[in-house]
Scaffold this active site. Structure first.
Site, PDB file in Angstrom:
ATOM      1  N   ASP A 155     119.390 -55.990 109.604  1.00  0.00           N
ATOM      2  CA  ASP A 155     119.199 -57.240 110.331  1.00  0.00           C
ATOM      3  C   ASP A 155     118.157 -58.099 109.620  1.00  0.00           C
ATOM      4  O   ASP A 155     118.012 -58.022 108.397  1.00  0.00           O
ATOM      5  CB  ASP A 155     118.773 -56.924 111.774  1.00  0.00           C
ATOM      6  CG  ASP A 155     119.381 -57.881 112.784  1.00  0.00           C
ATOM      7  OD1 ASP A 155     118.941 -59.052 112.798  1.00  0.00           O
ATOM      8  OD2 ASP A 155     120.267 -57.472 113.543  1.00  0.00           O
ATOM      9  N   ASP A 177     113.563 -53.768 102.243  1.00  0.00           N
ATOM     10  CA  ASP A 177     113.878 -55.184 102.426  1.00  0.00           C
ATOM     11  C   ASP A 177     114.782 -55.602 101.282  1.00  0.00           C
ATOM     12  O   ASP A 177     114.326 -55.805 100.156  1.00  0.00           O
ATOM     13  CB  ASP A 177     112.587 -56.009 102.436  1.00  0.00           C
ATOM     14  CG  ASP A 177     112.829 -57.490 102.696  1.00  0.00           C
ATOM     15  OD1 ASP A 177     113.970 -57.952 102.485  1.00  0.00           O
ATOM     16  OD2 ASP A 177     111.877 -58.183 103.094  1.00  0.00           O
ATOM     17  N   ASP A 180     114.189 -59.597 100.234  1.00  0.00           N
ATOM     18  CA  ASP A 180     113.080 -59.940  99.342  1.00  0.00           C
ATOM     19  C   ASP A 180     112.887 -58.930  98.221  1.00  0.00           C
ATOM     20  O   ASP A 180     112.050 -59.129  97.338  1.00  0.00           O
ATOM     21  CB  ASP A 180     111.778 -60.051 100.138  1.00  0.00           C
ATOM     22  CG  ASP A 180     111.652 -61.380 100.870  1.00  0.00           C
ATOM     23  OD1 ASP A 180     112.412 -62.315 100.528  1.00  0.00           O
ATOM     24  OD2 ASP A 180     110.818 -61.483 101.786  1.00  0.00           O
ATOM     25  N   GLN A 186     109.559 -56.491 107.077  1.00  0.00           N
ATOM     26  CA  GLN A 186     108.900 -57.225 108.151  1.00  0.00           C
ATOM     27  C   GLN A 186     109.637 -58.539 108.414  1.00  0.00           C
ATOM     28  O   GLN A 186     110.010 -59.240 107.471  1.00  0.00           O
ATOM     29  CB  GLN A 186     107.447 -57.516 107.776  1.00  0.00           C
ATOM     30  CG  GLN A 186     106.664 -58.338 108.769  1.00  0.00           C
ATOM     31  CD  GLN A 186     106.342 -57.586 110.053  1.00  0.00           C
ATOM     32  OE1 GLN A 186     106.175 -56.370 110.039  1.00  0.00           O
ATOM     33  NE2 GLN A 186     106.253 -58.312 111.159  1.00  0.00           N
ATOM     34  N   HIS A 198     115.460 -61.841 115.804  1.00  0.00           N
ATOM     35  CA  HIS A 198     116.781 -61.254 116.057  1.00  0.00           C
ATOM     36  C   HIS A 198     116.756 -59.747 115.834  1.00  0.00           C
ATOM     37  O   HIS A 198     117.180 -58.961 116.693  1.00  0.00           O
ATOM     38  CB  HIS A 198     117.802 -61.936 115.138  1.00  0.00           C
ATOM     39  CG  HIS A 198     119.228 -61.545 115.372  1.00  0.00           C
ATOM     40  ND1 HIS A 198     119.808 -60.436 114.791  1.00  0.00           N
ATOM     41  CD2 HIS A 198     120.215 -62.130 116.101  1.00  0.00           C
ATOM     42  CE1 HIS A 198     121.078 -60.368 115.147  1.00  0.00           C
ATOM     43  NE2 HIS A 198     121.354 -61.371 115.955  1.00  0.00           N
ATOM     44  N   SER A 349     125.526 -59.827 119.282  1.00  0.00           N
ATOM     45  CA  SER A 349     124.505 -59.046 118.575  1.00  0.00           C
ATOM     46  C   SER A 349     123.715 -58.170 119.529  1.00  0.00           C
ATOM     47  O   SER A 349     123.193 -57.118 119.135  1.00  0.00           O
ATOM     48  CB  SER A 349     123.534 -59.982 117.848  1.00  0.00           C
ATOM     49  OG  SER A 349     124.110 -60.558 116.708  1.00  0.00           O
TER      50      SER A 349
END
Length: 413
Positions: A155, A177, A180, A186, A198, A349
């Site tokens: 997510d 992640d 990134d 985070q 979300h 969701s």
């Protein structure tokens, strides 16, 4: 394909090419031949079954590349193909003070007491929702509450410092992640803007259903809710390799992806259960990968989920289709929000992690995972008795709404 090592580069690519590997191939040679960046590479004994993923920012004419001669190379759009839907509908002012002992559950005499006088104690705003899917009865049938089960949440990331997640996350070595390109999934953004919050909401919903489960946070979507094909595929492979038994995909794409489909098949081969949301466009078509859940190679491990209100009526936003497998209440669902807060979101969701949590309850109680995807849909409660659903008959699942008590009593016989 074994779980790929995530690319070090954080560059984004317009297109991804899937290239079948041959003996003698190396990442360097392939990258040079295609003029792109190798994003995933695996080694295996049967090279004919292995595929490298290469990111490109130009049109690839495979027939013009000598190194690709005779290979079945496929390309597809990559950048921002997937999105996580849903809308924040309410927030609670100030910091949350109800978290007891840093847990999303409340403790009394060393025991988890989530229900008190018919009210769901940690987040009483959700009491009606949980009564709707018979959560209290389900948790009594599975008192392990998902212990020993890891649910990977792919997510926008989540608020890793939120007290609701203290002790509820998998080992940090399993986090990543993919957006990134680092090990810190985070959430980033501004509360109330875009998709920020979300992922925190989705993870918090799963934990309310199965409070003793662990959440594996994998960030694949940016603050605006969009993410790339490669990110989703890599994260699925990562979740499987790192030991997740359930993967929650509260995201989707308008079109299928061969790259993601490959990752879903690899997850299915390992018996990992995958739950996907159906999308929020009020269309007679569900988004991918929810639309693939009933396919022969995925039907034993995948579940698609739409949304209904507390009366079992299709939510105004929820997609529907003859291949949608089930629904759950997805309106105004309260859960943790970034900055230590609580917020309600609405969307398919929010329905999906209720099903993911239900599967975690069953797995934690020792149920046979091979039967669970079929059971959770076949034991759902009938929503077609409500005339408001007449226009959607046969398009809200075989039966309809999640019924945790019926599901768990069947799964744990």
């Amino acid at each position: 394909m074994s779980a790929p090592t995530p690319a070090v580069s954080t560059a984004r690519f317009d297109t991804v090419a899937a290239v079948p590997l041959r003996a003698g191939d190396t990442p360097e040679r392939l990258a040079q031949a295609l003029g792109g960046t190798v994003l995933a590479w695996s080694s295996c004994a049967a090279l004919t079954s292995c595929t490298a993923l290469v990111g490109l920012n130009h049109t690839l004419q495979a027939q013009q590349v000598p190194a690709l001669s005779g290979r079945d190379v496929t390309t597809e759009p990559n950048r921002d193909v997937f999105g996580g839907g849903g809308t924040m509908t309410a927030t609670m002012g100030g910091k949350i003070t109800m978290w007891s002992g840093g847990k999303i559950t409340m403790w009394s005499g060393g025991k988890i007491t989530m229900w008190s006088g018919g009210t769901y104690a940690p987040l009483p705003e959700n009491t009606a929702l949980w009564q709707n899917i018979r959560l209290e009865e389900g948790q009594r049938l599975a008192p392990q509450l998902g212990a020993g089960v890891t649910v990977a949440v792919l997510d926008t990331g989540l608020d890793l410092q939120h007290p609701a997640f203290d002790g509820a996350l998998s080992a940090p070595s399993t986090w990543h992640d993919f957006y990134d390109g680092d090990a810190d999934p985070q959430e980033a953004g501004t509360l109330g803007t875009g998709a920020y919050g979300h992922g925190t909401n989705v993870a918090g919903i799963a934990l309310q259903i199965a409070p003793a489960a662990k959440i594996m946070p994998l960030r694949v979507l940016g603050p605006d809710g969009s993410g790339d094909v490669v990110m989703i595929a890599q994260a699925i492979d990562w979740a499987v390799a790192k030991g997740a038994q359930v993967i929650n995909l509260s995201l989707g794409s308008a079109e299928p992806s061969k790259v993601v489909q490959g990752a879903l098949r690899r997850a299915a081969d390992r018996g990992v259960l995958v739950v996907s949301s159906a999308g929020n466009d009020n269309r007679n078509k569900i988004t991918y990968p929810a639309s693939a859940a009933d396919q022969k190679d995925l039907e034993l491990t995948a579940v698609s989920v739409g949304s209904v209100d507390l009366q079992g009526v299709k939510s105004s936003f929820s997609n529907y289709a003859s291949n949608l497998e089930m629904v759950a209440p997805g309106e105004n669902v309260y859960a943790p929000a970034p900055e230590g807060r609580m917020a309600a979101w609405s969307g398919t969701s929010m329905a999906a992690p209720m099903v993911s949590g239900g599967l975690a309850l069953a797995l934690g109680a020792g149920a046979d995972r091979r039967s669970l995807a079929g059971l959770i849909t076949s034991t759902a409660g009938n929503v077609y008795g409500n005339q408001a659903n007449d226009a959607f008959r046969g398009k809200l699942g075989e039966q309809g709404r999640l019924d945790l008590a019926h599901f768990l009593s069947s799964a744990l016989k």
